[in-house]
Design a protein around this motif. Structure first.
Motif, PDB file in Angstrom:
ATOM      1  N   THR A 185       7.867   0.369  -5.227  1.00 50.32           N
ATOM      2  CA  THR A 185       8.954  -0.120  -4.383  1.00 50.32           C
ATOM      3  C   THR A 185       8.370  -0.674  -3.087  1.00 50.32           C
ATOM      4  O   THR A 185       7.224  -0.399  -2.728  1.00 50.32           O
ATOM      5  CB  THR A 185       9.922   1.021  -4.038  1.00 50.32           C
ATOM      6  OG1 THR A 185       9.226   1.987  -3.243  1.00 50.32           O
ATOM      7  CG2 THR A 185      10.489   1.676  -5.290  1.00 50.32           C
ATOM      8  N   ASP A 186       9.168  -1.458  -2.385  1.00 49.83           N
ATOM      9  CA  ASP A 186       8.731  -1.979  -1.090  1.00 49.83           C
ATOM     10  C   ASP A 186       8.411  -0.837  -0.135  1.00 49.83           C
ATOM     11  O   ASP A 186       7.455  -0.910   0.641  1.00 49.83           O
ATOM     12  CB  ASP A 186       9.795  -2.888  -0.482  1.00 49.83           C
ATOM     13  CG  ASP A 186       9.916  -4.216  -1.215  1.00 49.83           C
ATOM     14  OD1 ASP A 186       9.013  -4.547  -2.007  1.00 49.83           O
ATOM     15  OD2 ASP A 186      10.916  -4.920  -0.986  1.00 49.83           O
ATOM     16  N   GLU A 187       9.189   0.219  -0.203  1.00 49.88           N
ATOM     17  CA  GLU A 187       8.953   1.384   0.658  1.00 49.88           C
ATOM     18  C   GLU A 187       7.591   2.022   0.361  1.00 49.88           C
ATOM     19  O   GLU A 187       6.840   2.372   1.272  1.00 49.88           O
ATOM     20  CB  GLU A 187      10.072   2.409   0.458  1.00 49.88           C
ATOM     21  CG  GLU A 187       9.947   3.624   1.343  1.00 49.88           C
ATOM     22  CD  GLU A 187      11.101   4.591   1.136  1.00 49.88           C
ATOM     23  OE1 GLU A 187      10.823   5.795   0.947  1.00 49.88           O
ATOM     24  OE2 GLU A 187      12.267   4.145   1.160  1.00 49.88           O
ATOM     25  N   GLU A 188       7.253   2.150  -0.915  1.00 44.71           N
ATOM     26  CA  GLU A 188       5.951   2.712  -1.296  1.00 44.71           C
ATOM     27  C   GLU A 188       4.811   1.811  -0.821  1.00 44.71           C
ATOM     28  O   GLU A 188       3.785   2.300  -0.338  1.00 44.71           O
ATOM     29  CB  GLU A 188       5.871   2.899  -2.808  1.00 44.71           C
ATOM     30  CG  GLU A 188       6.748   4.006  -3.337  1.00 44.71           C
ATOM     31  CD  GLU A 188       6.803   4.047  -4.854  1.00 44.71           C
ATOM     32  OE1 GLU A 188       6.852   5.155  -5.402  1.00 44.71           O
ATOM     33  OE2 GLU A 188       6.790   2.966  -5.485  1.00 44.71           O
ATOM     34  N   ARG A 218       4.861  -0.256   1.755  1.00 48.21           N
ATOM     35  CA  ARG A 218       4.754  -0.139   3.214  1.00 48.21           C
ATOM     36  C   ARG A 218       4.049   1.165   3.606  1.00 48.21           C
ATOM     37  O   ARG A 218       3.234   1.183   4.523  1.00 48.21           O
ATOM     38  CB  ARG A 218       6.134  -0.215   3.867  1.00 48.21           C
ATOM     39  CG  ARG A 218       6.656  -1.636   3.993  1.00 48.21           C
ATOM     40  CD  ARG A 218       7.901  -1.706   4.859  1.00 48.21           C
ATOM     41  NE  ARG A 218       9.061  -1.131   4.198  1.00 48.21           N
ATOM     42  CZ  ARG A 218       9.842  -1.777   3.348  1.00 48.21           C
ATOM     43  NH1 ARG A 218       9.589  -3.029   3.048  1.00 48.21           N
ATOM     44  NH2 ARG A 218      10.879  -1.182   2.800  1.00 48.21           N
ATOM     45  N   ALA A 219       4.356   2.251   2.900  1.00 49.20           N
ATOM     46  CA  ALA A 219       3.711   3.534   3.191  1.00 49.20           C
ATOM     47  C   ALA A 219       2.216   3.440   2.932  1.00 49.20           C
ATOM     48  O   ALA A 219       1.407   3.955   3.722  1.00 49.20           O
ATOM     49  CB  ALA A 219       4.339   4.645   2.354  1.00 49.20           C
TER      50      ALA A 219
END
Length: 61
Positions: A15-18, A20-21
């Protein structure tokens, strides 16, 4: 079964969140993760495959 197509290969998407992390990690954290992944892989590989990998890495094959 609605989808009778044979399974081929493997695909995994983050995911985009993963993403970014991961991007927020320091280079040291990324290298530590990579080393831990290698240790896990080396511990779970059959001995003959690990030896073949080591020979390739050393340039013997």
């Amino acid at each position: 079964m609605a989808d009778d197509r044979p399974l081929r290969g493997f695909a995994h998407h983050h995911t985009d969140e993963e993403l970014r992390a991961y991007a927020a990690l320091t280079p040291e954290q990324k290298l530590r993760w990579l080393h831990e992944a290698w240790c896990f892989t080396a511990a779970t590989l059959p001995a003959d495959r690990l030896e073949a990998w080591m020979k390739m890495r050393r340039g013997e094959i």
